[in-house]
Write a protein that holds these residues in place. Sequence first.
Motif, mmCIF file in Angstrom:
data_model
loop_
_atom_site.group_PDB
_atom_site.id
_atom_site.type_symbol
_atom_site.label_atom_id
_atom_site.label_comp_id
_atom_site.label_asym_id
_atom_site.label_seq_id
_atom_site.Cartn_x
_atom_site.Cartn_y
_atom_site.Cartn_z
ATOM 1 N N LEU A 193 0.832 -1.205 0.000
ATOM 2 C CA LEU A 193 0.000 0.000 0.000
ATOM 3 C C LEU A 193 0.866 1.254 0.000
ATOM 4 C CD1 LEU A 193 -2.951 1.065 0.218
ATOM 5 C CD2 LEU A 193 -2.704 0.963 2.692
ATOM 6 N N LEU A 194 1.889 1.250 0.840
ATOM 7 C CA LEU A 194 2.794 2.401 0.905
ATOM 8 C C LEU A 194 3.589 2.569 -0.386
ATOM 9 C CD1 LEU A 194 4.273 2.215 4.528
ATOM 10 C CD2 LEU A 194 2.951 4.097 3.552
ATOM 11 N N PRO A 209 -12.602 4.511 11.787
ATOM 12 C CA PRO A 209 -12.350 5.953 11.652
ATOM 13 C C PRO A 209 -11.113 6.220 10.803
ATOM 14 C CG PRO A 209 -11.688 5.197 13.820
ATOM 15 C CD PRO A 209 -12.367 4.027 13.153
ATOM 16 N N LEU A 210 -11.200 7.219 9.937
ATOM 17 C CA LEU A 210 -10.053 7.675 9.156
ATOM 18 C C LEU A 210 -9.382 8.800 9.931
ATOM 19 C CD1 LEU A 210 -11.641 7.670 5.583
ATOM 20 C CD2 LEU A 210 -9.790 6.179 6.372
ATOM 21 N N LEU A 211 -8.382 8.444 10.718
ATOM 22 C CA LEU A 211 -7.722 9.388 11.611
ATOM 23 C C LEU A 211 -6.398 9.829 11.027
ATOM 24 C CD1 LEU A 211 -8.351 7.557 14.996
ATOM 25 C CD2 LEU A 211 -9.421 9.682 14.251
ATOM 26 N N SER A 230 -9.119 2.489 -6.037
ATOM 27 C CA SER A 230 -8.677 1.233 -6.648
ATOM 28 C C SER A 230 -7.593 0.562 -5.814
ATOM 29 C CB SER A 230 -8.155 1.493 -8.063
ATOM 30 O OG SER A 230 -9.178 1.987 -8.905
ATOM 31 N N LEU A 231 -6.652 1.353 -5.298
ATOM 32 C CA LEU A 231 -5.594 0.798 -4.458
ATOM 33 C C LEU A 231 -6.177 0.208 -3.181
ATOM 34 C CD1 LEU A 231 -2.668 0.275 -3.714
ATOM 35 C CD2 LEU A 231 -2.484 2.666 -2.968
ATOM 36 N N LEU A 280 -3.266 4.421 7.141
ATOM 37 C CA LEU A 280 -2.477 4.745 5.947
ATOM 38 C C LEU A 280 -3.315 5.470 4.903
ATOM 39 C CD1 LEU A 280 -0.331 1.505 5.500
ATOM 40 C CD2 LEU A 280 0.442 3.752 6.273
ATOM 41 N N VAL A 281 -4.569 5.043 4.730
ATOM 42 C CA VAL A 281 -5.448 5.703 3.759
ATOM 43 C C VAL A 281 -5.726 7.149 4.187
ATOM 44 C CG1 VAL A 281 -7.792 5.723 2.814
ATOM 45 C CG2 VAL A 281 -6.498 3.594 2.902
ATOM 46 N N ALA A 282 -5.937 7.373 5.491
ATOM 47 C CA ALA A 282 -6.160 8.735 5.976
ATOM 48 C C ALA A 282 -4.949 9.622 5.702
ATOM 49 C CB ALA A 282 -6.477 8.710 7.470
#
Length: 399
Positions: free
Chosen positions: A23-24, A107-109, A37-38, A139-141
């Motif tokens: 992901l990174l 939660p997206l923190l 998509s990722l 990571l997405v946040a």
Amino acid sequence: MTVGSPGDPDRSESFGEELLGGLLDRAHGLPPHQVGSLLADTVARLGGRDPQILLQDYGQQRLVPLPCEGLAAGDPQPIDGSEAGRCFLTSRPVELVLADGVRVLLPLLDGGDQAGVLAVTLDAVEDDDRRLLRRIAGLVADMMQTKNGHTDLYFRTRRSEPMSVAAEIQWSLLPPLTMVTPRVTIAGVLEPAYDVAGDSFDYALNGDTFHLAMIDAMGHGLDAATMATVAIGAYRHARRISIELSEIYLFMDRAVAEQFAPDHFVTAQMMRLDTNTGRLQWVNAGHPAPMLIRGHHVVGRLDSPTTLPVGFGGAQPQVSEVTLEPGDRVLCFTDGLVEEHDRGQEEFGEEQLIDWVNRLERADREVRAVVRDLSHTLTRARGDATSDDATLVLVEWRG
């Protein structure tokens, strides 16, 4: 393959490291619109499906699905009364048992600020899944925060009604509305979200010192937004060259006076908190006095000598000081909050504000939830009338 000595740590890549590392690795050069998509590819390796990213709208009323390839569509969900909203308000995962699996909401923190909620469905959920999903959400946040400056996609998703040019300027000027650290927490709300112009605030945590400023530029529209931009820019510059609070006022005053007509002004309040000791210093330039909340009850106002608003050439102000106790909260607000007329009758006033603060504080919740509910409750109590900008900022010293 190079074999290390028997005492070397194991450097082989586990499934979790490979998943998060992938992901990174792919995130750095990823266009903003391909985040979905990722994410979909990543959660699919866990057996996850139908991923969604739900972003808070600017009015802090709804969670809106991000329209991206790979992400599930859907209707906006109200923050109050929905399971996604419960996840958002508590900053804790929620698991919903469905006929075909478990819907996990996370939660997206990002640095204590919360952009929204990540949702994904799995056939079943184990502790390893929970750990990996929590880290994927983090990571997405971070990824979205980084890419936010490269796209209008996230902004458009969060905007649920037309926004004035002045409000566009103000939102681009603001720091994150929330910051959570072990010693100090801050949360703020601006109303009307889509037409705010003269109100703004700024903060920074530099080492053990927390800095905060709140301003209210006279008037409305672009003129007020321009003055607010100059005032906040001058505050940031003065703060970053590490001058004293009273000198910060003089710096801001000179900047506004040099750029605008003599009858233009900005009320302001600047604070400095030692997060080690709880020592709070502040300067008031024509602003309403903040309220001190102790034990979830308003115990008084932080009254202090006040000087002229920024731009009027006031004398160097006196710095006031108080020592906070662990758990104390300080509520700062602009006059638009209390000078609005209650359903067309009398001014709303500070007494009603205090009453509502005490009611909402009884629940012993985080500052972000308190300040959001307080703003919305006061708006309803005023009959949804907001003829002037109204801003709340709540700071908690945790000790």
